[in-house]
Design a protein around this motif. Structure first.
Motif, PDB file in Angstrom:
ATOM      1  N   UNK A 214       0.824  -1.197   0.000  1.00 27.06           N
ATOM      2  CA  UNK A 214       0.000   0.000   0.000  1.00 27.06           C
ATOM      3  C   UNK A 214       0.863   1.254   0.000  1.00 27.06           C
ATOM      4  N   UNK A 215       1.988   1.227   0.704  1.00 30.03           N
ATOM      5  CA  UNK A 215       2.887   2.373   0.730  1.00 30.03           C
ATOM      6  C   UNK A 215       2.345   3.497   1.587  1.00 30.03           C
ATOM      7  N   UNK A 216       3.011   4.620   1.503  1.00 34.73           N
ATOM      8  CA  UNK A 216       2.652   5.759   2.361  1.00 34.73           C
ATOM      9  C   UNK A 216       1.954   6.872   1.608  1.00 34.73           C
ATOM     10  N   UNK A 217       1.809   6.735   0.293  1.00 32.71           N
ATOM     11  CA  UNK A 217       1.169   7.796  -0.496  1.00 32.71           C
ATOM     12  C   UNK A 217      -0.346   7.721  -0.336  1.00 32.71           C
ATOM     13  N   UNK A 218      -1.000   8.846  -0.605  1.00 34.66           N
ATOM     14  CA  UNK A 218      -2.458   8.847  -0.654  1.00 34.66           C
ATOM     15  C   UNK A 218      -3.152   9.054   0.667  1.00 34.66           C
ATOM     16  N   UNK A 219      -2.464   9.584   1.664  1.00 38.02           N
ATOM     17  CA  UNK A 219      -3.141   9.882   2.920  1.00 38.02           C
ATOM     18  C   UNK A 219      -3.174   8.690   3.861  1.00 38.02           C
ATOM     19  N   UNK A 220      -3.901   8.819   4.962  1.00 34.64           N
ATOM     20  CA  UNK A 220      -3.852   7.808   6.012  1.00 34.64           C
ATOM     21  C   UNK A 220      -4.770   6.606   5.812  1.00 34.64           C
ATOM     22  N   UNK A 221      -5.644   6.622   4.802  1.00 31.97           N
ATOM     23  CA  UNK A 221      -6.624   5.547   4.647  1.00 31.97           C
ATOM     24  C   UNK A 221      -5.949   4.188   4.540  1.00 31.97           C
ATOM     25  N   UNK A 222      -6.514   3.199   5.221  1.00 29.21           N
ATOM     26  CA  UNK A 222      -5.973   1.839   5.156  1.00 29.21           C
ATOM     27  C   UNK A 222      -6.211   1.226   3.784  1.00 29.21           C
ATOM     28  N   UNK A 228      -5.247   6.103  -5.391  1.00 33.59           N
ATOM     29  CA  UNK A 228      -4.724   6.578  -4.118  1.00 33.59           C
ATOM     30  C   UNK A 228      -5.742   7.199  -3.193  1.00 33.59           C
ATOM     31  N   UNK A 229      -7.026   7.227  -3.583  1.00 33.08           N
ATOM     32  CA  UNK A 229      -8.048   7.801  -2.722  1.00 33.08           C
ATOM     33  C   UNK A 229      -8.713   6.704  -1.888  1.00 33.08           C
ATOM     34  N   UNK A 230      -9.284   7.121  -0.763  1.00 30.78           N
ATOM     35  CA  UNK A 230      -9.922   6.159   0.121  1.00 30.78           C
ATOM     36  C   UNK A 230     -10.972   5.347  -0.638  1.00 30.78           C
ATOM     37  N   UNK A 231     -10.962   4.057  -0.431  1.00 30.08           N
ATOM     38  CA  UNK A 231     -11.875   3.160  -1.127  1.00 30.08           C
ATOM     39  C   UNK A 231     -13.307   3.421  -0.659  1.00 30.08           C
ATOM     40  N   UNK A 232     -14.255   3.367  -1.581  1.00 28.14           N
ATOM     41  CA  UNK A 232     -15.662   3.579  -1.238  1.00 28.14           C
ATOM     42  C   UNK A 232     -16.327   2.250  -0.895  1.00 28.14           C
ATOM     43  N   UNK A 233     -17.461   2.349  -0.195  1.00 31.12           N
ATOM     44  CA  UNK A 233     -18.218   1.143   0.140  1.00 31.12           C
ATOM     45  C   UNK A 233     -18.684   0.432  -1.127  1.00 31.12           C
ATOM     46  N   UNK A 234     -19.069   1.204  -2.145  1.00 31.71           N
ATOM     47  CA  UNK A 234     -19.527   0.603  -3.398  1.00 31.71           C
ATOM     48  C   UNK A 234     -18.427  -0.213  -4.049  1.00 31.71           C
ATOM     49  N   UNK A 235     -17.184   0.276  -3.962  1.00 34.33           N
ATOM     50  CA  UNK A 235     -16.061  -0.467  -4.547  1.00 34.33           C
ATOM     51  C   UNK A 235     -15.826  -1.776  -3.810  1.00 34.33           C
ATOM     52  N   UNK A 236     -15.997  -1.755  -2.485  1.00 34.12           N
ATOM     53  CA  UNK A 236     -15.826  -2.982  -1.706  1.00 34.12           C
ATOM     54  C   UNK A 236     -16.882  -4.007  -2.107  1.00 34.12           C
ATOM     55  N   UNK A 237     -18.136  -3.567  -2.264  1.00 31.44           N
ATOM     56  CA  UNK A 237     -19.205  -4.469  -2.699  1.00 31.44           C
ATOM     57  C   UNK A 237     -18.833  -5.116  -4.042  1.00 31.44           C
ATOM     58  N   UNK A 238     -18.366  -4.287  -4.966  1.00 34.99           N
ATOM     59  CA  UNK A 238     -18.049  -4.778  -6.307  1.00 34.99           C
ATOM     60  C   UNK A 238     -16.899  -5.776  -6.265  1.00 34.99           C
ATOM     61  N   UNK A 239     -15.843  -5.449  -5.537  1.00 31.68           N
ATOM     62  CA  UNK A 239     -14.676  -6.336  -5.475  1.00 31.68           C
ATOM     63  C   UNK A 239     -15.022  -7.654  -4.778  1.00 31.68           C
ATOM     64  N   UNK A 240     -15.840  -7.589  -3.740  1.00 32.10           N
ATOM     65  CA  UNK A 240     -16.179  -8.793  -2.999  1.00 32.10           C
ATOM     66  C   UNK A 240     -17.058  -9.715  -3.836  1.00 32.10           C
TER      67      UNK A 240
END
Length: 316
Positions: A214-222, A228-240
């Protein structure tokens, strides 16, 4: 052997049925259902020796209780009540009754559907799945998401709200954080209620694999997207959903299904409802008790499949 003819419907009911047939142009099937429901009402009225047009709300509630006790579904009763309500509304317009006895009477509530949970084998299969030839970055991220959803019972909003490190309140953008050193996930749940969850060995291992990539770029989001932007809930649904298909599961999996699976499987193993309540962050234990129904279903299936007395046929 001659058949006994059914008693004719009261004249006011026949008038109403003719009214809805002509004025509302009901389909033949719908008109038949109206007729059957009003025949049932007339039978009920006859059974309590009350003229149809003199029925009171207490009678209607009694009829509802009888239907429910006989096994009629909540939806079926609601449809019958709707038909009766329509008849008495018409009767009131005709001056035949002063009030509608069905108005305000509701059928029994339909039982809440059980939350969908994966079987233990399918849940483990998904958690252990590794896509051959996949982008290592995406693979590590998605594997870590599955481990936190199934291993910690997180809501999807809690998952995407996690930051990589504790940090300070000013530095944190999300609503929770991972403390790998302590082996804990800290999340902000419903109602602004914070809770801390232990990270299992598999979740820690998955995070150890993901964080260096993941590295350190893109802010603190896990969890971040490829931009590099925080993952959305919709993206998690799609990936899962995609990942569960790749893993060979017949049922498309969504994040809350893994939360349900976490609770159900933990309860099956421990039987500790209070602990499951705390881990899920439920304010009221009655919310958690739904998983005891899932657990009972599991036990009933085991009994039916394995116990000699379940398979024994009754003597004829």
């Amino acid at each position: 052997m001659s058949m006994i003819a059914a008693s004719p419907l009261p004249s006011e009911v026949q008038r109403y049925l003719e009214h809805v047939r002509v004025e509302k142009r009901l389909a033949s099937r719908t008109h038949t259902l109206y007729t059957l429901d009003l025949e049932k009402l007339a039978q009920f009225a006859s059974g309590v020796n009350v003229p149809l047009l003199q029925l009171q709300p207490a009678h209607i509630r009694r009829f509802v209780a009888q239907m429910h006790g006989a096994g009629r579904s909540s939806r079926g009763i609601a449809l019958i009540l709707s038909g009766w309500r329509g008849f008495f509304t018409w009767a009131a317009r005709q001056g035949l009754v002063s009030s509608n006895p069905v108005q305000g009477v509701r059928g029994p509530k339909a039982p809440k559907p059980l939350p969908k949970a994966l079987g233990v084998d399918d849940a483990v299969r998904l958690a252990d799945f590794h896509a051959a030839g996949a982008d290592p970055w995406l693979e590590a991220r998605d594997a870590a998401m599955v481990e936190l959803l199934y291993g910690c019972g997180l809501r999807v909003g809690e998952l995407v709200g996690l930051d990589r490190t504790p940090g300070s309140d000013a530095a944190r953008e999300g609503r929770g954080w991972i403390d790998l050193e302590a082996g804990e996930a800290h999340v902000l749940g419903k109602g602004g209620k914070r809770r801390s969850l232990p990270l299992g060995a598999a979740a820690r291992q998955a995070l150890d694999a993901w964080l260096p990539l993941r590295g350190s770029a893109g802010g603190p989001a896990l969890f971040v997207g490829q931009r590099g932007t925080r993952l959305s809930a919709q993206s998690v649904w799609k990936r899962l959903r995609q990942r569960s298909g790749q893993a060979g599961l017949t049922t498309p999996v969504h994040p809350h299904m893994l939360r349900h699976s976490f609770a159900s499987h933990l309860l099956q193993s421990s039987g500790d409802l209070r602990a499951v309540q705390e881990l899920l962050g439920h304010a009221n234990i009655t919310t958690t008790q739904v998983y005891t129904r899932l657990d009972f279903q599991h036990l009933a299936k085991v009994y039916d499949a394995a116990h000699p007395r379940a398979r024994k046929k009754p003597a004829g």
